[in-house]
Design an enzyme around this catalytic site. Structure first.
Site, PDB file in Angstrom:
ATOM      1  N   GLN A  64      59.811  58.022  23.898  1.00  0.00           N
ATOM      2  CA  GLN A  64      60.855  58.388  22.935  1.00  0.00           C
ATOM      3  C   GLN A  64      60.429  59.509  22.006  1.00  0.00           C
ATOM      4  O   GLN A  64      60.988  60.590  22.037  1.00  0.00           O
ATOM      5  CB  GLN A  64      61.291  57.154  22.153  1.00  0.00           C
ATOM      6  CG  GLN A  64      62.007  56.142  23.027  1.00  0.00           C
ATOM      7  CD  GLN A  64      62.658  55.027  22.231  1.00  0.00           C
ATOM      8  OE1 GLN A  64      63.022  55.188  21.080  1.00  0.00           O
ATOM      9  NE2 GLN A  64      62.812  53.882  22.860  1.00  0.00           N
ATOM     10  N   ASP A  65      59.432  59.282  21.136  1.00  0.00           N
ATOM     11  CA  ASP A  65      58.929  60.360  20.289  1.00  0.00           C
ATOM     12  C   ASP A  65      57.440  60.159  20.050  1.00  0.00           C
ATOM     13  O   ASP A  65      56.900  59.106  20.389  1.00  0.00           O
ATOM     14  CB  ASP A  65      59.711  60.496  18.977  1.00  0.00           C
ATOM     15  CG  ASP A  65      59.662  59.247  18.110  1.00  0.00           C
ATOM     16  OD1 ASP A  65      59.062  58.236  18.527  1.00  0.00           O
ATOM     17  OD2 ASP A  65      60.212  59.274  17.009  1.00  0.00           O
ATOM     18  N   PRO A  66      56.741  61.178  19.522  1.00  0.00           N
ATOM     19  CA  PRO A  66      55.293  61.063  19.357  1.00  0.00           C
ATOM     20  C   PRO A  66      54.916  59.988  18.339  1.00  0.00           C
ATOM     21  O   PRO A  66      55.726  59.547  17.531  1.00  0.00           O
ATOM     22  CB  PRO A  66      54.892  62.455  18.839  1.00  0.00           C
ATOM     23  CG  PRO A  66      56.024  63.346  19.184  1.00  0.00           C
ATOM     24  CD  PRO A  66      57.253  62.487  19.118  1.00  0.00           C
TER      25      PRO A  66
END
Length: 221
Positions: A64-66
């Site tokens: 999804q995201d870092p």
């Protein structure tokens, strides 16, 4: 857009860099870096595309995201570098699947460097994030860009292993043709859901079985 990225990816994705949404995204990201602590470092935003050229691509793992904490720029999706802490539940699964390799506690391809060098693309839907604010850069254009990445892979590649963990990744990877690729689905390996199907899914060994079947070298996980 002057970014550090493998030449074949740059050629493939250059039309996206010229689109209005990407210009707006670039402006947003630059402003965020100027006013907040952002992960990863700017030079590492496209690291996955630099270390894993398109022509060497064999496995796609979608996130999804870092990470939004210290060391985020060196971590890969849900997994961590060797000698750094990794999520305990994921570590348990990895150790259980690789007991024969006792000298190497965690699979090398689970790190942010070894995997891409073997053709493993660690693709987050959103490529930047504010420190300590998960999903803070969602909805600003990264999703459109990474959708284009997945679409480009699906249209130009076959014999790819897609590891889709959780409903978000499965939706994003739905464009991949299961007749021409290996689609591996499981629940997201978070503490809330990992016991509902991630443990025992054997995605790493199943990926290698498939790669061998299509004449590709397996990944040294």
């Amino acid at each position: 857009m002057d970014v550090k990225i493998a030449p074949d990816w740059k050629e493939l994705l250059s039309p996206e860099f010229e689109k209005p949404y990407f210009a707006a995204l670039t402006q947003f990201v630059r402003q965020e870096y100027a006013t907040h602590r952002i992960y990863p470092r700017g030079s590492n935003i496209f690291r996955a595309f630099d270390k894993c050229p398109f022509d060497k691509l064999k496995v796609v793992i979608i996130g999804q995201d870092p990470y939004h904490g210290p060391g985020a720029g060196q971590r890969a999706l849900l997994l961590g570098r060797r000698r750094r802490a990794v999520p305990a539940l994921v570590a348990k699964h990895l150790q259980g699947g690789f007991r024969r390799h006792r000298a190497r506690r965690f699979p090398r391809a689970a790190t942010s460097t070894a995997g891409p060098e073997q053709g493993v693309l660690l693709l987050n839907a959103v490529l930047t994030v504010r420190a300590h604010e998960a999903a803070s850069h969602a909805g600003h254009g990264w999703e459109t860009f990474t959708d284009a990445v997945v679409r480009a892979i699906a249209q130009r590649k076959q014999g790819i292993v897609y590891m889709l963990w959780g409903s978000y990744a499965q939706k994003k990877g739905a464009i991949a043709d299961p007749q021409r690729n290996c689609i591996l689905k499981a629940v997201h390996p978070s503490p809330l859901s990992v016991y509902r199907g991630f443990f025992g899914c054997r995605h790493f060994s199943r990926a290698n079985e498939y790669l061998r079947s299509v004449g590709q070298e397996p990944i040294v996980w």
